[in-house]
Structure formats: structure tokens, C-alpha cells
Motif scaffolding. Sequence first.
Motif, short mmCIF file in Angstrom:
data_model
loop_
_atom_site.label_atom_id
_atom_site.label_comp_id
_atom_site.label_asym_id
_atom_site.label_seq_id
_atom_site.Cartn_x
_atom_site.Cartn_y
_atom_site.Cartn_z
N LEU A 165 2.74 8.08 -19.99
CA LEU A 165 3.07 7.37 -19.23
C LEU A 165 4.07 5.90 -19.16
O LEU A 165 5.04 5.46 -18.99
N GLY A 166 3.21 5.71 -19.50
CA GLY A 166 2.69 3.26 -19.83
C GLY A 166 3.34 4.12 -20.95
O GLY A 166 4.77 2.52 -21.09
N ALA A 167 3.22 4.74 -22.30
CA ALA A 167 4.60 4.33 -23.39
C ALA A 167 5.89 4.05 -22.97
O ALA A 167 6.91 3.32 -23.44
N ILE A 181 6.76 12.04 -27.45
CA ILE A 181 6.05 11.32 -27.11
C ILE A 181 4.75 12.72 -26.65
O ILE A 181 5.18 13.87 -25.70
N VAL A 182 3.51 13.23 -27.01
CA VAL A 182 2.80 14.13 -26.67
C VAL A 182 1.52 13.89 -26.37
O VAL A 182 1.44 12.70 -25.93
N SER A 183 0.68 14.64 -25.73
CA SER A 183 0.03 13.57 -24.42
C SER A 183 -1.14 15.68 -24.20
O SER A 183 -0.95 16.16 -24.88
N ASP A 207 10.29 16.62 -16.80
CA ASP A 207 11.36 15.41 -16.48
C ASP A 207 11.81 15.25 -17.90
O ASP A 207 12.87 14.12 -17.92
N GLY A 208 11.16 15.49 -18.72
CA GLY A 208 11.42 15.46 -19.86
C GLY A 208 11.06 13.66 -20.55
O GLY A 208 11.46 12.90 -22.34
N LYS A 209 9.94 13.21 -19.87
CA LYS A 209 8.93 12.04 -20.10
C LYS A 209 8.24 12.17 -21.24
O LYS A 209 7.97 11.09 -22.65
N ILE A 210 7.70 13.42 -21.07
CA ILE A 210 6.89 13.71 -22.16
C ILE A 210 7.35 14.67 -22.51
O ILE A 210 7.64 15.66 -22.24
N ALA A 211 6.44 14.64 -23.97
CA ALA A 211 7.70 16.37 -25.21
C ALA A 211 6.67 17.33 -24.47
O ALA A 211 6.97 18.57 -24.63
N ALA A 212 5.47 17.63 -24.89
CA ALA A 212 4.69 18.24 -25.04
C ALA A 212 2.73 17.90 -24.73
O ALA A 212 3.17 16.59 -24.70
N THR A 213 2.17 18.29 -23.48
CA THR A 213 0.88 17.84 -23.51
C THR A 213 0.26 19.37 -23.96
O THR A 213 0.60 20.47 -23.77
N LEU A 218 -1.17 24.76 -24.54
CA LEU A 218 0.30 23.62 -24.56
C LEU A 218 1.72 23.98 -23.74
O LEU A 218 1.95 25.23 -23.63
N ILE A 219 1.51 22.90 -23.21
CA ILE A 219 3.21 22.75 -22.14
C ILE A 219 3.97 22.72 -22.44
O ILE A 219 3.95 21.07 -22.89
N THR A 220 4.81 23.12 -22.62
CA THR A 220 6.22 22.30 -22.98
C THR A 220 7.75 23.06 -22.51
O THR A 220 7.19 24.66 -22.33
N ASP A 221 8.83 22.73 -22.14
CA ASP A 221 9.88 23.30 -21.76
C ASP A 221 11.28 23.04 -23.36
O ASP A 221 11.58 23.51 -23.20
N LYS A 222 10.24 22.57 -24.42
CA LYS A 222 11.23 22.93 -25.44
C LYS A 222 9.98 23.43 -26.73
O LYS A 222 9.97 22.83 -27.64
#
Length: 338
Positions: free
Chosen positions: A241-243, A258-260, A273-279, A315-319
Motif C-alpha cells: 500500500l505504501g508502494a 503490485i503483488v504481495s 479495490d484494484g490497488k494490489i493485483a494479487a496476494t 493466492l487471492i486475486t480477482d484477475k
Amino acid sequence: MSRTTRLSSSLLRAAAVTGVAALTLTACGSGSGSGSTSSGSGKVKVGLITKTDTNPFFVKMKEGAERAAKENGAQLSTAAGKFDGDNAGQVTAIENMVAAGVKGILITPSDSKAIVPAIQKARAKGVLVIALDTPTEPESAVDALFATDNLKAGQLIGEYAKAAMKGKTAKIAALDLAPGVSVGVQRHNGFLKGFGATDKDVVCAQDTGGDQAKGQTAMENCLQKSPDINVVYTINEPAALGAYTALKAKGREKDVLIVSVDGGCTGTQAVKDGKIAATSQQYPLKMAAEGVKAVVTYAKDGKKASGYTDTGVTLITDKAQDGVTSKDTAYGLENCWG
């Protein structure tokens, strides 16, 4: 998980002293019983020592331990340093818990190597010691390790990033944890493995301590060094989120991937919210619950937990990307922590 950037040895020592003063040891449950394996009520005494008591990851871990202690009739004592890296504070906590007659200690080591002598002393007195989340160095310094497979966690987001780039040339920034911390090293290496890259392919690497503000500063530094960065690996979601904040300030938030790692509720929402692509989501509550059960089993029949227990990662993502197994943020938010 939160870490700090590089500190001088003198600063680290000073911080450690502060941490010892700040460390507290608390207990819940009571009873009567006999021997060193139980409290006055016959309840098995279990100790939980976390890196801090403010990071949501460790808050959830403590919640899992408290719930498991209640379900299994155990008495839980907890302690935590004031800051991540407070090895001296964790040593004091181990000594206090052993003196209090715990049967087992669950610990997330702040310093994977420096904590080992204190653990050895506890084990020599018959205390079962289980590392949670972060392995010791060597890993065999404890009886058992209950943790996320951090190499796999990094590998999952590396594979995802590779697929999402769809053959485009990657300019990778790595927002890491801190030097010598095994969790950070494993996630970093796992990402590179999953992406099919090496450290030579990373155009900028910065330590963030897992902190959001430091993640922003690190990303700002990386953008100054290499403005065309298009893939960002981060040690955890606060750093991610800082990035994102730094990239947004440059108008780059939509064209940088961005992945995390972590799967906290705030981080998982950021994926939605689309700020991070996947975590890669991990499960601290399960780590602690399984640890408490293991100590109770040891107290009752003498059977020690041993080796490594993988507490899972998703792995969590909406894309979703072809060839990469994942679940969406609806699942992630149902199973997040924090």
C-alpha cells in the motif's frame, strides 16, 4: 508482519533495551494441579511470545491461541516486544515463562539466530518449543515449526506476476523486509523462482521493515532510480500500500503490477479495490491454535510435535490468470485476519 530498515548495531542495542522494558507477560486462566506441567487448577500452562502485540497478524495469532487454550482447558501466558526485532525482550519472556512452569512455548522469533541459545535452555528443562510463522536458524533449534510455506507464498505471486505480464519485459522492484530475516528471504526468493528471474533482474531492492510509510519511501527511491519499473514485489501488504501511494503520486498506479503476501483484511480489500493485483494469504490463527493443541498433547501423553507443519497459503486475486490457481477476494475476505 512488520520489520525495520537497516539500523546500526548501537541503535539496535538501544532499541532492544527499550523493548525489554516494554515487554509484558500476561496470563489468563487459573487452577490448581501438580508438577511443572500444569497450573494450580490442573490446566496445562502454555506460553505465546510474539514479535509485537500491535501488528494485526500477531493480534490474530493471539486470538487463535486464546480460543484454543479455552477449548483445550489450558492456561495461556502471552508476551510481546514493543518493536519487531526485540530479541532481548523475547529472551526475557522465555526465561519468565520457564520459571512460571510452562509446558510449552510458542514463539515467533524476532531474530532467527540470536534467540536460539535461550530456546536451547528452555528445551533442556523439558519445555516443548514450537516456532510459529518464522523459522529459527537452524530450523532444528526448536522442536517443531508451524508456519506458512513462505517460499511457496512468494512463488505463487511470482507465477501470477509472470502470467499477468503476458510476455512483456519486466522491470522489477523488490520491497523487502530486513537483512537476515528468514521469512523475508524466503518470500523474496520464492517470488524470483515463480517469476523465473534472478536478483540480477531486480532493478531496485529496498528494505521496508514491512511498514507502509517505509514502503512508500522505498518505492519513491526506486522510481527515482528506475522510472520505468512495471512490477513490484512486496514483503507484505502494508509495504504494498505504501508502494501504491508512491505510484499514484506519479500517476503510475494503473500501469504497475503490485503483488504481495499476507492476506490481512486490509490487504485483501486492497486487492478487491484494484490497488494490489494479487496476494498470498496465510493463516496465523491456525498456526497458534495448532501450537496450543500440540503443547496440551505433550503435557498429557508426552508426545512431542516435531518437524514442519504447513498451515497453508492461498493466492487471492480477482484477475485470475490462466495456469495459476487462485481464489477470489470473496474467499479472501471470508478468511482474512486483522
